[in-house]
Write a protein that holds these residues in place. Structure first.
Motif, PDB file in Angstrom:
ATOM      1  N   GLY A  18       0.829  -1.255  -0.003  1.00 58.73           N
ATOM      2  CA  GLY A  18       0.092  -0.029   0.071  1.00 58.73           C
ATOM      3  C   GLY A  18       0.825   1.365  -0.083  1.00 58.73           C
ATOM      4  N   ALA A  19       0.339   2.221  -0.414  1.00 57.40           N
ATOM      5  CA  ALA A  19       0.981   3.627  -0.417  1.00 57.40           C
ATOM      6  C   ALA A  19      -0.243   4.880  -0.733  1.00 57.40           C
ATOM      7  N   ASN A  20       0.198   5.959  -0.167  1.00 57.74           N
ATOM      8  CA  ASN A  20      -0.723   6.978  -0.447  1.00 57.74           C
ATOM      9  C   ASN A  20       0.011   8.180  -0.354  1.00 57.74           C
ATOM     10  N   LEU A  21       1.419   8.389  -0.436  1.00 53.68           N
ATOM     11  CA  LEU A  21       2.079   9.473  -0.752  1.00 53.68           C
ATOM     12  C   LEU A  21       3.021   9.388  -1.828  1.00 53.68           C
ATOM     13  N   GLY A  22       3.203  10.479  -2.562  1.00 47.57           N
ATOM     14  CA  GLY A  22       3.874  10.459  -3.729  1.00 47.57           C
ATOM     15  C   GLY A  22       3.489   9.599  -4.887  1.00 47.57           C
ATOM     16  N   ASP A  23       4.285   9.166  -5.686  1.00 46.07           N
ATOM     17  CA  ASP A  23       3.469   8.516  -7.159  1.00 46.07           C
ATOM     18  C   ASP A  23       3.509   6.909  -6.529  1.00 46.07           C
ATOM     19  N   ALA A  24       2.173   6.709  -6.011  1.00 48.95           N
ATOM     20  CA  ALA A  24       1.894   5.453  -5.429  1.00 48.95           C
ATOM     21  C   ALA A  24       1.974   4.189  -6.439  1.00 48.95           C
ATOM     22  N   ARG A  25       1.776   4.444  -7.785  1.00 45.93           N
ATOM     23  CA  ARG A  25       1.709   3.408  -8.449  1.00 45.93           C
ATOM     24  C   ARG A  25       3.252   2.990  -9.005  1.00 45.93           C
ATOM     25  N   THR A  26       4.193   3.990  -9.112  1.00 50.03           N
ATOM     26  CA  THR A  26       5.551   3.657  -9.551  1.00 50.03           C
ATOM     27  C   THR A  26       6.108   2.976  -7.969  1.00 50.03           C
ATOM     28  N   ALA A  31       8.212  -1.747  -5.668  1.00 49.47           N
ATOM     29  CA  ALA A  31       8.282  -2.738  -4.520  1.00 49.47           C
ATOM     30  C   ALA A  31       8.147  -4.114  -4.889  1.00 49.47           C
ATOM     31  N   LEU A  32       7.226  -4.273  -5.855  1.00 49.39           N
ATOM     32  CA  LEU A  32       7.183  -5.679  -6.458  1.00 49.39           C
ATOM     33  C   LEU A  32       8.399  -6.102  -7.035  1.00 49.39           C
ATOM     34  N   ALA A  33       9.140  -5.040  -7.888  1.00 50.22           N
ATOM     35  CA  ALA A  33      10.502  -5.811  -8.279  1.00 50.22           C
ATOM     36  C   ALA A  33      11.396  -5.844  -7.148  1.00 50.22           C
ATOM     37  N   ALA A  34      11.388  -5.302  -6.140  1.00 49.01           N
ATOM     38  CA  ALA A  34      12.244  -5.441  -5.147  1.00 49.01           C
ATOM     39  C   ALA A  34      11.845  -6.681  -4.413  1.00 49.01           C
ATOM     40  N   LEU A  35      10.555  -7.253  -4.293  1.00 47.36           N
ATOM     41  CA  LEU A  35      10.268  -8.472  -3.812  1.00 47.36           C
ATOM     42  C   LEU A  35      10.819  -9.513  -4.697  1.00 47.36           C
ATOM     43  N   ALA A  36      10.693  -9.545  -5.816  1.00 47.69           N
ATOM     44  CA  ALA A  36      11.170 -10.535  -6.766  1.00 47.69           C
ATOM     45  C   ALA A  36      12.670 -10.643  -6.383  1.00 47.69           C
ATOM     46  N   LEU A  63      -3.460   3.430  -2.724  1.00 48.10           N
ATOM     47  CA  LEU A  63      -3.385   2.299  -3.729  1.00 48.10           C
ATOM     48  C   LEU A  63      -2.881   0.993  -3.108  1.00 48.10           C
ATOM     49  N   ASN A  64      -3.553  -0.016  -3.286  1.00 47.54           N
ATOM     50  CA  ASN A  64      -2.994  -1.311  -2.656  1.00 47.54           C
ATOM     51  C   ASN A  64      -3.038  -2.490  -3.733  1.00 47.54           C
ATOM     52  N   ALA A  65      -2.674  -3.561  -3.222  1.00 44.04           N
ATOM     53  CA  ALA A  65      -2.494  -4.642  -4.157  1.00 44.04           C
ATOM     54  C   ALA A  65      -1.751  -5.690  -2.883  1.00 44.04           C
ATOM     55  N   VAL A  66      -1.893  -7.041  -3.683  1.00 47.62           N
ATOM     56  CA  VAL A  66      -1.262  -8.325  -2.724  1.00 47.62           C
ATOM     57  C   VAL A  66      -0.306  -8.829  -3.754  1.00 47.62           C
ATOM     58  N   HIS A  89      12.180   3.325   0.436  1.00 49.00           N
ATOM     59  CA  HIS A  89      11.241   4.194  -0.275  1.00 49.00           C
ATOM     60  C   HIS A  89      10.898   5.200   0.558  1.00 49.00           C
ATOM     61  N   GLY A  90      11.464   5.573   1.730  1.00 51.53           N
ATOM     62  CA  GLY A  90      11.400   6.743   2.367  1.00 51.53           C
ATOM     63  C   GLY A  90      10.131   6.452   3.626  1.00 51.53           C
ATOM     64  N   ARG A  91       9.685   5.408   3.831  1.00 53.07           N
ATOM     65  CA  ARG A  91       8.871   5.194   4.856  1.00 53.07           C
ATOM     66  C   ARG A  91       9.310   5.701   6.286  1.00 53.07           C
ATOM     67  N   GLU A  92       8.280   6.369   6.649  1.00 55.95           N
ATOM     68  CA  GLU A  92       8.434   7.063   8.130  1.00 55.95           C
ATOM     69  C   GLU A  92       7.249   6.622   8.812  1.00 55.95           C
ATOM     70  N   ARG A  93       7.586   6.437  10.171  1.00 55.78           N
ATOM     71  CA  ARG A  93       6.553   6.000  11.261  1.00 55.78           C
ATOM     72  C   ARG A  93       6.357   7.096  12.100  1.00 55.78           C
ATOM     73  N   PRO A  94       5.884   8.246  12.073  1.00 56.05           N
ATOM     74  CA  PRO A  94       5.662   9.214  13.013  1.00 56.05           C
ATOM     75  C   PRO A  94       4.581   8.988  14.102  1.00 56.05           C
ATOM     76  N   TYR A  95       3.496   8.387  13.401  1.00 53.52           N
ATOM     77  CA  TYR A  95       2.593   7.841  14.373  1.00 53.52           C
ATOM     78  C   TYR A  95       1.459   6.730  13.885  1.00 53.52           C
ATOM     79  N   ARG A  96       0.801   6.046  14.451  1.00 53.50           N
ATOM     80  CA  ARG A  96       0.234   4.992  13.994  1.00 53.50           C
ATOM     81  C   ARG A  96      -0.984   5.369  12.615  1.00 53.50           C
ATOM     82  N   ASN A  97      -0.962   4.376  11.872  1.00 59.99           N
ATOM     83  CA  ASN A  97      -1.620   4.904  10.643  1.00 59.99           C
ATOM     84  C   ASN A  97      -1.274   6.113  10.053  1.00 59.99           C
ATOM     85  N   ALA A  98       0.036   6.644  10.018  1.00 63.84           N
ATOM     86  CA  ALA A  98       0.247   7.723   9.370  1.00 63.84           C
ATOM     87  C   ALA A  98       0.219   7.558   7.641  1.00 63.84           C
TER      88      ALA A  98
END
Length: 169
Positions: A18-26, A31-36, A63-66, A89-98
């Motif tokens: 999941g992503a909701n900041l920046g260019d989520a699709r890209t 992330a899918l390529a990194a998983l592979a 934007l979500n996927a599995v 990819h710049g993930r930050e955790r400033p607070y729950r569900n940010a």
């Protein structure tokens, strides 16, 4: 299976993206390529992308996927790898569900059940969230989730949650 034991070769592993900041699709495509590219890991498939409103949070739509994987990594090692990809990819955790640039959740590792300070399998809230269940049902429609049951009735129970499939696969 203990936190240090690798899964068996036939275990289906599902990761929520999941992503909701920046260019989520890209970001999700990267992330899918990194998983592979993870050691001892194969990306077997991925769902369509879905747009959903944030759950228990504000911010832009997600934007979500599995993704479905096979991996020789033990659960905690796979979790570490997922968190490393988030950090890249710049993930930050400033607070729950940010809002986030990338969120990778280890949803299922076969029928395994685990509960530790770092990891709970199956993911503790996957049965309550259409943004996980809809892509999971698309990817594995006959899936039975250990301790929760078939994915289809779980998704039906979340019918009040708005979700939009963006690309047919």
């Amino acid at each position: 299976m203990s936190p240090t034991t690798a899964p068996t070769a036939d275990e289906r592993i599902f990761v929520g993206l999941g992503a909701n900041l920046g260019d989520a699709r890209t970001t999700l495509e990267a992330a899918l390529a990194a998983l592979a590219a993870l050691p001892g890991t194969r990306l077997l498939g991925r769902s369509s992308f879905y747009r959903t409103a944030p759950v228990d949070a504000g911010g832009p739509d997600y934007l979500n996927a599995v993704a479905e994987l096979r991996s020789s990594l033990a659960p905690e090692a796979l979790l570490d790898a997922l968190q490393a990809i988030e950090q890249q990819h710049g993930r930050e955790r400033p607070y729950r569900n940010a809002p986030r640039t990338l969120d990778l959740d280890l949803l299922l590792m076969g029928g395994q059940r685990q509960h530790s300070a770092r990891l709970t399998l199956p993911h503790p809230r996957l049965h309550q969230r259409a943004f996980v269940l809809a892509p999971l049902a698309e990817l594995a429609p006959g899936l039975i989730i250990e301790g929760l049951g078939p994915v289809a009735p779980l998704l039906a129970a979340c019918a009040d949650q708005a979700i939009e499939r963006l690309d047919g696969r």
